[in-house]
Design a protein around this motif. Structure first.
Motif, PDB file in Angstrom:
ATOM      1  N   ASN A 182     -28.493   5.618  -8.060  1.00 39.41           N
ATOM      2  CA  ASN A 182     -27.397   5.926  -8.976  1.00 39.41           C
ATOM      3  C   ASN A 182     -26.133   6.171  -8.151  1.00 39.41           C
ATOM      4  O   ASN A 182     -25.979   7.215  -7.524  1.00 39.41           O
ATOM      5  N   SER A 183     -25.233   5.194  -8.150  1.00 42.27           N
ATOM      6  CA  SER A 183     -24.028   5.303  -7.325  1.00 42.27           C
ATOM      7  C   SER A 183     -23.101   6.420  -7.795  1.00 42.27           C
ATOM      8  O   SER A 183     -22.405   7.045  -6.989  1.00 42.27           O
ATOM      9  N   ASP A 184     -23.096   6.687  -9.099  1.00 40.79           N
ATOM     10  CA  ASP A 184     -22.251   7.772  -9.614  1.00 40.79           C
ATOM     11  C   ASP A 184     -22.736   9.125  -9.094  1.00 40.79           C
ATOM     12  O   ASP A 184     -21.938   9.984  -8.713  1.00 40.79           O
TER      13      ASP A 184
ATOM     14  N   LYS B 136     -16.048   0.356  -4.933  1.00 45.50           N
ATOM     15  CA  LYS B 136     -16.731  -0.052  -6.162  1.00 45.50           C
ATOM     16  C   LYS B 136     -15.785   0.097  -7.346  1.00 45.50           C
ATOM     17  O   LYS B 136     -15.776  -0.717  -8.267  1.00 45.50           O
TER      18      LYS B 136
ATOM     19  N   ASN C  22     -18.481   1.302  -0.372  1.00 48.27           N
ATOM     20  CA  ASN C  22     -18.847   0.897  -1.727  1.00 48.27           C
ATOM     21  C   ASN C  22     -20.094   1.708  -2.080  1.00 48.27           C
ATOM     22  O   ASN C  22     -21.176   1.443  -1.566  1.00 48.27           O
TER      23      ASN C  22
ATOM     24  N   GLU D  45     -21.910   1.779  -4.563  1.00 47.49           N
ATOM     25  CA  GLU D  45     -22.954   1.040  -5.263  1.00 47.49           C
ATOM     26  C   GLU D  45     -23.871   0.302  -4.287  1.00 47.49           C
ATOM     27  O   GLU D  45     -25.063   0.145  -4.533  1.00 47.49           O
ATOM     28  N   LYS D  46     -23.304  -0.127  -3.167  1.00 47.20           N
ATOM     29  CA  LYS D  46     -24.068  -0.941  -2.226  1.00 47.20           C
ATOM     30  C   LYS D  46     -24.431  -0.230  -0.925  1.00 47.20           C
ATOM     31  O   LYS D  46     -25.401  -0.593  -0.265  1.00 47.20           O
TER      32      LYS D  46
END
Length: 318
Positions: A58-60, A86, A168, A170-171
């Motif tokens: 979970n990137s958040d 992101k 980023n 997310e990555k």
């Protein structure tokens, strides 16, 4: 022109001529450059492993954890910001260029930004060497455009000039803790701040050491040095591998310290399971830097030895 070398015990050696010397230098330089490229796969492999660890996270939640880490470490008060590519609408590099903050490309690395990866034929694309070639070109382009690499999730970095952690989430969100570790080194420790500034030295010193080791002629057995310059360059040539490794230690040490700080923050803030992933990701990053230092030292030694094998002093045959 004196073509002989005399050792302290009177033994005569044939001094290599211009053609042999040129051939030795060219071969040694080529070997050094090719061998140095062997360090790239270590970084590429580590990046791939770190990206794999980030998949499905979970990137958040990671971003919240990173912001909390800034507060816990005191870096928020030090003005450190997180630039999450992101969610950023604009590439900071492009924004700066639009404002006139970046001049036209003036270096080889800048020009690499305009190079597109060669279109690989079907066989090349699936072959091992085809994939390696594409990855090396990609890595060279990433060095020229760090923001592009970060946006693609192949890298994350701390920029001391802007006091920003760029990534980023997310990555490659797990790597954010390591980068915050860099910001702590820069903002809260004079010693580690200086070590961080030595990074440029660690990057360029091997090139200087390698050049001396390859251009300097090997002394014949028993041949004495003459003058300070000759003594210094002879010492560098004879200890090129060790000196190269030593010159890269500040960079490796600072990277390891950043990882240690990042790991400590992750263990305080994240769940045990997620903290373990941060530690694992940082371990891969650390291994890539250690491998780079080792491979670079070996590359310098190889270049010097090949030069000496082709254009070293030869005993005269009576």
């Amino acid at each position: 022109m004196n073509t002989r070398i005399y050792s302290s015990d009177g033994t005569q050696y044939q001094k290599p001529g211009f053609v042999k010397t040129t051939a030795g230098v060219v071969a040694g330089t080529t070997a050094f450059q090719v061998a140095s490229l062997a360090a790239m796969p270590a970084g590429i492999f580590a990046s791939h492993k770190m990206q794999s660890l980030n998949k499905g996270l979970n990137s958040d939640a990671l971003r919240i954890g990173l912001n909390q880490a800034l507060g816990t470490s005191g870096m928020a008060n030090a003005g450190v910001k997180i630039v999450d590519l992101k969610t950023s609408a604009n590439n900071p590099l492009k924004s700066a260029a639009a404002l006139g903050g970046i001049s036209k490309p003036s270096s080889i690395l800048d020009k690499l930004k305009t190079i597109t990866a060669p279109e690989l034929k079907p066989k090349q694309a699936t072959s091992f060497f085809g994939r390696v070639k594409a990855k090396i070109i990609e890595a060279l382009k990433d060095q020229a455009n760090p923001y592009g690499a970060a946006k693609a999730g192949r890298n994350a970095f701390y920029n001391p000039a802007t006091n920003q952690v760029v990534l980023n989430t997310e990555k490659l969100g797990l790597s954010g803790f390591h980068e915050i570790g860099h910001s702590i080194n820069a903002n809260s420790s004079k010693f580690w701040g200086r070590m961080q500034k030595l990074r440029k030295f660690s990057m360029f010193a091997p090139l200087a050491i390698g050049a001396i080791a390859i251009f300097k002629r090997k002394k014949a057995e028993g041949e004495e040095t003459s003058g300070v310059f000759d003594k210094v360059t002879t010492f560098i040539k004879n200890n090129a591998g060790k000196l190269t490794l030593a010159s890269m230690l500040p960079m490796v040490a600072e990277e390891l310290k950043a990882s240690a700080r990042g790991n400590a923050l992750a263990k305080k803030i994240l769940s045990p399971e997620l903290a373990k992933k941060v530690v694992k990701a940082n371990r891969w990053g650390a291994l890539s830097y250690i491998a780079t230092a080792g491979v670079t030292a070996l590359a310098v030694c190889l270049g010097s030895k090949i030069r000496d094998a082709i254009a070293g002093p030869k005993p005269e045959v009576a």
